[in-house]
Structure formats: C-alpha cells, structure tokens
Design a protein around this motif. Structure first.
Motif, PDB file in Angstrom:
ATOM      1  N   ASP A 246       3.940   3.251  -3.486  1.00 53.10           N
ATOM      2  CA  ASP A 246       3.581   4.639  -3.824  1.00 53.10           C
ATOM      3  C   ASP A 246       4.622   5.309  -4.707  1.00 53.10           C
ATOM      4  O   ASP A 246       4.291   6.127  -5.562  1.00 53.10           O
ATOM      5  N   THR A 247       5.875   4.965  -4.513  1.00 46.39           N
ATOM      6  CA  THR A 247       6.954   5.597  -5.264  1.00 46.39           C
ATOM      7  C   THR A 247       7.133   5.003  -6.652  1.00 46.39           C
ATOM      8  O   THR A 247       7.239   5.726  -7.649  1.00 46.39           O
ATOM      9  N   THR A 248       7.131   3.668  -6.737  1.00 43.76           N
ATOM     10  CA  THR A 248       7.498   3.027  -8.004  1.00 43.76           C
ATOM     11  C   THR A 248       6.371   2.988  -9.020  1.00 43.76           C
ATOM     12  O   THR A 248       6.614   3.062 -10.226  1.00 43.76           O
ATOM     13  N   ILE A 249       5.132   2.862  -8.562  1.00 36.29           N
ATOM     14  CA  ILE A 249       4.019   2.722  -9.514  1.00 36.29           C
ATOM     15  C   ILE A 249       3.931   3.942 -10.429  1.00 36.29           C
ATOM     16  O   ILE A 249       3.682   3.818 -11.638  1.00 36.29           O
ATOM     17  N   GLY A 250       4.181   5.113  -9.898  1.00 36.38           N
ATOM     18  CA  GLY A 250       4.141   6.320 -10.715  1.00 36.38           C
ATOM     19  C   GLY A 250       5.230   6.393 -11.762  1.00 36.38           C
ATOM     20  O   GLY A 250       5.120   7.149 -12.735  1.00 36.38           O
ATOM     21  N   GLN A 264       4.584  -8.801  -4.269  1.00 32.41           N
ATOM     22  CA  GLN A 264       5.028  -7.641  -5.040  1.00 32.41           C
ATOM     23  C   GLN A 264       4.344  -6.355  -4.596  1.00 32.41           C
ATOM     24  O   GLN A 264       4.952  -5.279  -4.622  1.00 32.41           O
ATOM     25  N   LEU A 265       3.086  -6.437  -4.193  1.00 37.13           N
ATOM     26  CA  LEU A 265       2.354  -5.250  -3.760  1.00 37.13           C
ATOM     27  C   LEU A 265       2.758  -4.900  -2.336  1.00 37.13           C
ATOM     28  O   LEU A 265       2.615  -5.718  -1.425  1.00 37.13           O
ATOM     29  N   ALA A 266       3.248  -3.700  -2.128  1.00 30.10           N
ATOM     30  CA  ALA A 266       3.631  -3.288  -0.782  1.00 30.10           C
ATOM     31  C   ALA A 266       2.416  -3.276   0.141  1.00 30.10           C
ATOM     32  O   ALA A 266       2.503  -3.648   1.311  1.00 30.10           O
ATOM     33  N   GLU A 267       1.275  -2.858  -0.400  1.00 27.98           N
ATOM     34  CA  GLU A 267       0.014  -2.862   0.337  1.00 27.98           C
ATOM     35  C   GLU A 267      -1.097  -3.246  -0.626  1.00 27.98           C
ATOM     36  O   GLU A 267      -0.953  -3.145  -1.847  1.00 27.98           O
ATOM     37  N   GLU A 268      -2.224  -3.654  -0.064  1.00 26.38           N
ATOM     38  CA  GLU A 268      -3.365  -4.062  -0.890  1.00 26.38           C
ATOM     39  C   GLU A 268      -3.795  -2.948  -1.838  1.00 26.38           C
ATOM     40  O   GLU A 268      -4.190  -3.196  -2.980  1.00 26.38           O
ATOM     41  N   LYS A 269      -3.705  -1.707  -1.380  1.00 23.32           N
ATOM     42  CA  LYS A 269      -4.155  -0.572  -2.189  1.00 23.32           C
ATOM     43  C   LYS A 269      -3.372  -0.434  -3.490  1.00 23.32           C
ATOM     44  O   LYS A 269      -3.854   0.167  -4.454  1.00 23.32           O
ATOM     45  N   ALA A 332      -7.398  -6.809 -10.779  1.00 24.58           N
ATOM     46  CA  ALA A 332      -7.055  -8.227 -10.906  1.00 24.58           C
ATOM     47  C   ALA A 332      -6.581  -8.788  -9.573  1.00 24.58           C
ATOM     48  O   ALA A 332      -6.840  -9.967  -9.256  1.00 24.58           O
ATOM     49  N   SER A 333      -5.891  -7.990  -8.778  1.00 25.11           N
ATOM     50  CA  SER A 333      -5.437  -8.462  -7.465  1.00 25.11           C
ATOM     51  C   SER A 333      -6.622  -8.789  -6.564  1.00 25.11           C
ATOM     52  O   SER A 333      -6.607  -9.787  -5.831  1.00 25.11           O
ATOM     53  N   THR A 334      -7.673  -7.976  -6.628  1.00 24.91           N
ATOM     54  CA  THR A 334      -8.885  -8.234  -5.851  1.00 24.91           C
ATOM     55  C   THR A 334      -9.590  -9.482  -6.349  1.00 24.91           C
ATOM     56  O   THR A 334     -10.066 -10.306  -5.557  1.00 24.91           O
ATOM     57  N   ALA A 335      -9.648  -9.650  -7.675  1.00 25.88           N
ATOM     58  CA  ALA A 335     -10.289 -10.834  -8.257  1.00 25.88           C
ATOM     59  C   ALA A 335      -9.551 -12.103  -7.838  1.00 25.88           C
ATOM     60  O   ALA A 335     -10.186 -13.137  -7.531  1.00 25.88           O
TER      61      ALA A 335
END
Length: 349
Positions: A246-250, A264-269, A332-335
C-alpha cells in the motif's frame, strides 16, 4: 498456531516438524504439492522470531515453489525446508546430516537444495544421508555462480518481453532501470542490463556492493528508501519480498515492475493495484524461475547449454501471461496464477 488451518490456507499437502536433540536441529519441511512430481525447493536457515513464523514462512515459500514449477512447465511440485537458528561451525555438519535423515524418510516426495543461509558444504552433508538433494559439490547448480546467473538471465528475458508489451520494442538503449538489491542475482542482472545499454539506478543495504555497481556499470546510487520514487522505465526488485504494498506502489514512477525477488506482492490485491495504476507487473515466480529450471535440468543430467536453452523458455511464458492479461482484462499476476493453477489441477495419469 492452528496448524490445520494454516495448511488449509496455503493448500499444503504435508507439514513435517523435525527435531533432533543430539545435533540441535529444529526444522520445518513443508510440501505444498506433488501433483506434477516430487516437490522441489531449497533449505533456508534463518533466525526466526518464533516457531509460528518459521512454519508460516515454510508454507508460503513451498506454495510459491509449486506455482513457479507449474508456470515453468516443470514436472515437479513445490516444497521448502527451513532451519531455525544459525549454528556455529562445529554443529553445522551434524545438523544438516540430521536434516538429510528426515528428508530421506519422505522417500523422494521432497528434494532440497541451497537457499538463503545455506551452502554447497551443507548440501554435501545432507548428501551423506540421502540422495534427495541438489547443489552438491561438482553439480551443475554448484559450479561457479551458474544458478544465480541463469536466474538473472531469465529476469532479463522477462524484462525484454515487458518492453515489447509496453513500448513495442525490445531495445533497452537509453532506458532507465532501478535495481533494488545487489546480491549475486541483482549484480548479474545489472551486467545484462548494462550490456544492453540501459541506464542504471541501484541501491543496497551493503555500501560496498553499491560502490562496486557504480564502478562497474556507471550506475547512479540512491539510498534504499528512495529507490521506489525514482523516475525510471523499469523497477527491478531483487532483494526482499513484500515490497510492493500500500505504501510503495503509490510512490512508483515506472511503467514496468520486473525483478528477481520472491513474493514481491505483499498481498494478492497489490497485483491489481499495479494493473489499475497502469504499471505492467512481470509476475515474480514466472520471470525468476531460472534457478529452479537449472535445478530440474541438473536432475535430468543436462549440461549447461541445455539448461540455458530451457531458461530461455521463460520469455514465451511471460508473453503468454501478458496475452492472457490483455485478452481477459485481468492483472498479469492473476493471469499467472490461473496459468499455474491450471497446471496444478490437471488430471494426473
């Protein structure tokens, strides 16, 4: 900790708690899936804060290995061993021999190898008790830094495919790549990028590694907490997991995220957050699969040339993931997850 619920959450097949009072071993072996074949995954040694932390890490890493093997089309499942603590040199051989005995009782369901905190000598000790081990002295994976080099090579090929998707061209000249983490894989990736005429921004907690990258590749150095906000074309995480959150993506000012770090993804979202932000994410377990592909090649008695050829298949897998993402209008993560899960759920002979 409710072990059954933890296993159900990660869809794990088996969890083995290992203790040997004579050597001092305290370890966890997690097997996520053997549907496609024996579970592959290295042995990690770390100062975990608690038994619960070690178990959760083993389960999470084992699941990641299953997805990595499945997406790469390998006839293996995913597993992981974690050892709690860092024994001194006088205990080390006894601890790894003890682990080898536990692994041998699994009768080939799990094959171990090097991971964070473990070495070729450790795997040699495991080999004294079981044949279900890779990365031993003289093996393909233990020769030089071949595994790290091929992991970086696969990431580089994934970056090239990402450039085609975003810019319509594989040409990297004058593009800027921000590399987070300058361990063996990160440094090899810098070399590939530098040879392709990319401009580099680098960071690491080790100042000597940073100075070396600046000298070798003409890179620009930044402090670790500033790497996310650097203006660049590609952000390449090659250190810790969970850094896309939530912090870094922004803070990101890039078009592509593609690096060697696991989880790398902290959570799936957060894969969806990148997608919604218009940032192309190269799923980590797809592009960093070079190491496990080399391990599978070693187990099939392949030589270095054949192993490298198999790593080159990563480019086609990345392309397939991007095509599915575009066609279905999904991240892409979902794919990538759907590709791996399709392999893991296919009927077995």
């Amino acid at each position: 900790m409710e072990l059954w619920k933890a296993m159900e959450r990660d869809h794990a097949e088996q969890l083995v708690l290992c203790q040997d009072q004579f050597s001092g071993l305290k370890a966890v072996i997690a097997i996520h899936s053997t549907r496609l074949g024996p579970a592959l995954g290295g042995c990690r040694m770390w100062d975990y804060g608690s038994e619960e932390e070690a178990i959760r890490d083993a389960l999470r890493l084992a699941r990641g290995m299953s997805y990595k093997c499945a997406a790469a089309g390998l006839a293996y499942g995913g597993g992981k061993a974690v050892i709690m603590g860092r024994p001194d040199s006088t205990q080390r051989e006894a601890i790894f021999r003890s682990l080898g005995r536990f692994i041998h009782t699994l009768q080939g369901r799990y094959i171990t190898g090097i991971d964070l905190g473990t070495t070729v000598n450790d795997m040699d000790a495991v080999r004294q008790e079981t044949g279900y081990v890779t990365d031993t002295t003289g093996s393909l994976c233990a020769t030089g830094d071949f595994t790290a080099q091929m992991t970086a090579y696969g990431v580089f090929l994934g970056i090239v495919e990402s450039l085609k998707q975003v810019y319509g061209s594989p040409i990297m000249k004058n593009l800027t790549v921000a590399v987070q983490g300058l361990g063996k894989v990160g440094t090899f990736l810098c070399r590939y990028l530098h040879d392709a005429a990319a401009r580099l921004i680098v960071t690491d907690v080790d100042d000597q590694r940073v100075r070396s990258a600046v000298q070798q590749f003409g890179a620009t150095a930044v402090q670790p907490d500033l790497i996310y906000a650097c203006s660049c074309d590609i952000f390449a995480p090659c250190a810790l997991g969970g850094i896309l959150n939530d912090t870094t993506i922004g803070q990101l000012q890039c078009s592509i995220v593609a690096g060697a770090a696991n989880n790398q993804l902290a959570e799936e979202k957060h894969g969806l957050m990148l997608y919604d932000a218009g940032i192309l994410y190269a799923p980590d377990y797809v592009i960093n699969a070079g190491g496990i592909i080399v391990t599978a090649a070693e187990l099939s008695d392949c030589d270095r040339a054949e192993a490298k050829r198999q790593v080159e298949c990563i480019a086609a897998t990345v392309s397939t993931v991007y095509q599915a993402s575009k066609l279905e209008g999904i991240a892409a993560s979902t794919a990538a997850d759907r590709l791996a899960e399709k392999q893991l759920s296919r009927p077995q002979p």
